[in-house]
Design an enzyme around this catalytic site. Structure first.
Site, PDB file in Angstrom:
ATOM      1  CE  LYS A  40       2.959   4.157  10.382  1.00  0.00           C
ATOM      2  NZ  LYS A  40       3.423   4.393   9.069  1.00  0.00           N
ATOM      3  NE  ARG A  93       3.998  -1.150   5.061  1.00  0.00           N
ATOM      4  CZ  ARG A  93       3.736  -1.767   5.699  1.00  0.00           C
ATOM      5  NH1 ARG A  93       4.537  -3.114   5.739  1.00  0.00           N
ATOM      6  NH2 ARG A  93       3.763  -1.495   7.433  1.00  0.00           N
ATOM      7  NE  ARG A 138       6.621  -0.126   7.699  1.00  0.00           N
ATOM      8  CZ  ARG A 138       7.675  -0.057   6.413  1.00  0.00           C
ATOM      9  NH1 ARG A 138       8.705  -0.898   6.385  1.00  0.00           N
ATOM     10  NH2 ARG A 138       7.453   0.232   5.764  1.00  0.00           N
ATOM     11  CE  LYS A 142      -0.123   4.978   8.947  1.00  0.00           C
ATOM     12  NZ  LYS A 142       0.201   5.138   8.797  1.00  0.00           N
ATOM     13  CB  SER A 161      -3.819   2.449   1.829  1.00  0.00           C
ATOM     14  OG  SER A 161      -3.123   1.766   3.016  1.00  0.00           O
TER      15      SER A 161
HETATM   16  C1  PBG Z   1       5.615   5.583   6.356  1.00  0.00           C
HETATM   17  C2  PBG Z   1       3.981   5.703   6.132  1.00  0.00           C
HETATM   18  C3  PBG Z   1       2.873   4.331   5.767  1.00  0.00           C
HETATM   19  C4  PBG Z   1       1.761   4.756   5.767  1.00  0.00           C
HETATM   20  C5  PBG Z   1       1.362   6.318   6.303  1.00  0.00           C
HETATM   21  N1  PBG Z   1       2.892   6.604   6.163  1.00  0.00           N
HETATM   22  C6  PBG Z   1       3.111   3.219   5.510  1.00  0.00           C
HETATM   23  C7  PBG Z   1       3.461   2.005   6.859  1.00  0.00           C
HETATM   24  O1  PBG Z   1       4.378   2.353   7.706  1.00  0.00           O
HETATM   25  O2  PBG Z   1       4.210   1.090   6.292  1.00  0.00           O
HETATM   26  C8  PBG Z   1       0.710   3.757   6.167  1.00  0.00           C
HETATM   27  C9  PBG Z   1      -0.910   4.678   5.111  1.00  0.00           C
HETATM   28  C10 PBG Z   1      -1.766   4.408   4.382  1.00  0.00           C
HETATM   29  O3  PBG Z   1      -1.858   2.529   4.681  1.00  0.00           O
HETATM   30  O4  PBG Z   1      -2.581   4.319   3.907  1.00  0.00           O
HETATM   31  N2  PBG Z   1       5.837   5.560   7.004  1.00  0.00           N
END
Ligand code: PBG
Length: 324
Positions: free
Chosen positions: A194, A204, A216, A247, A273
């Site tokens: 990720k 978010r 992060r 991801k 997203s």
């Molecule tokens: C939680 C999480 C996130 C997403 C999925 N699980 C956000 C992040 O890491 O800030 C993002 C999914 C998306 O953007 O569709 N950590």
């Protein structure tokens, strides 16, 4: 070569094009992410993700039913609690929003696999994915919170757990926690690679989970790294992951391919997203043909090696696939 070989011969008849198509999308490939918000009377459309909603428990049930009717078999749930605190306690509360949603959907008896995202950032007041010490996310202290969350989601009826926090050792810790609580049959789909990505912006916004300080990058991966993704995948496989995920998807197609070649586990990819927003706002502005664009991007993700794709377009695509 030419003139004996004319690749165009296979492209004239539509049936022949289909017969020789190498990669095909199917409804069964798709996982539909849904947001459920505590204490919400009516669903609210997410401004940065037109067509997607923060659901109430009732509208979640309705949307899950609609998705199942469209041919979707799996949902992944994200919760938005009313109360956030530094410990993210609503992530593992017995009556937390995801726990309530899981129970409600199970009671509905729909033929759906219910996946619970395991992370803290939607539940913590600081918006980070774990426990904060000295302005940093403390790895090992965060593992405890994640294990508690996974076990409580399992108790509420989750069929699979999907840790997305990127703490070191979390797959092993969650596996051990699930096993000792009697959930040895529940699989783990780990967000193995990720990346720290700009494409999570709309999520978010939807979940109110942007970090309140810093970013992060001390836990999510650097976008330049491919070999490190394989290291993360190897670690998660060794710790007992059942499915590994990459991801985001679109900017990481090479990573999907490399992970596919590395492991015998099924590979998932999350079309996030920001990818959804690019397509939706691009189509709204008349720049791309919406349906063809969506299908082409998903096909590319599958061709890169993804066995499963998480996409906000899942039910709509399932409808198209059935109709075609
Ligand atoms: C939680 C999480 C996130 C997403 C999925 N699980 C956000 C992040 O890491 O800030 C993002 C999914 C998306 O953007 O569709 N950590």
């Amino acid at each position: 070569m030419f003139p004996n070989h004319r690749p165009r011969r296979l492209r004239h008849h539509p049936a022949l094009r289909e017969l020789v198509r190498e990669t095909k999308l199917a409804c069964e490939d798709l996982i539909y992410p849904l947001f459920v918000q505590e204490d919400l009377a009516e669903r609210q459309e997410i401004a940065t993700m037109p067509g997607q909603y923060r659901h109430s428990l009732d509208s979640l049930r309705a949307e899950a039913t609609r998705a199942a009717e469209a041919g979707i078999q799996a949902l992944i749930l994200f919760g938005i609690p009313t109360q956030k605190d530094p410990q993210g306690s609503q992530a593992y509360a017995e009556h937390g929003v995801v726990q309530q949603a899981l129970r409600a959907l199970k009671a509905e008896g729909l033929p759906l696999l219910l996946i619970a995202d395991v992370c803290m950032c939607e539940y913590t007041s600081h918006g980070h994915c774990g426990h904060i010490e000295d302005d940093d996310v403390a790895n090992d202290a965060s593992l405890e919170m994640l294990v508690k969350t996974a076990v409580s989601q399992a108790a509420a009826g989750a069929d699979m757990l999907a840790p997305s926090d990127m703490m070191d050792g979390r797959v092993g810790a969650i596996r051990k926690g699930l096993d000792s609580a009697g959930y040895d049959k529940l699989p783990i789909m780990s967000y193995a690679a990720k990346y720290s990505s700009a494409f999570y912006g709309p999520f978010r916004d939807a979940a109110g989970s942007a970090p309140q300080f810093g970013d992060r990058r001390s836990y999510q991966m650097d976008p330049g790294n491919l070999r490190e993704a394989l290291k993360e995948v190897d670690a998660d496989v060794a710790e007992g992951a059942d499915i590994v995920m990459v991801k985001p998807a679109l900017a990481y197609l090479d990573v999907i391919r490399a992970v596919k070649e590395r492991t015998q586990l099924p590979v998932a990819a999350y079309s996030v997203s920001g990818e959804y927003a690019l397509l939706e706002f691009g189509a709204r502005n008349g720049l791309i043909d919406r349906r063809r664009g969506i299908l082409e991007l998903l096909l590319g993700i599958k061709r890169a090696g993804a066995d499963l794709i998480l996409t906000y377009h899942a039910p709509e695509v399932a409808g198209w696939l059935k109709g075609s």
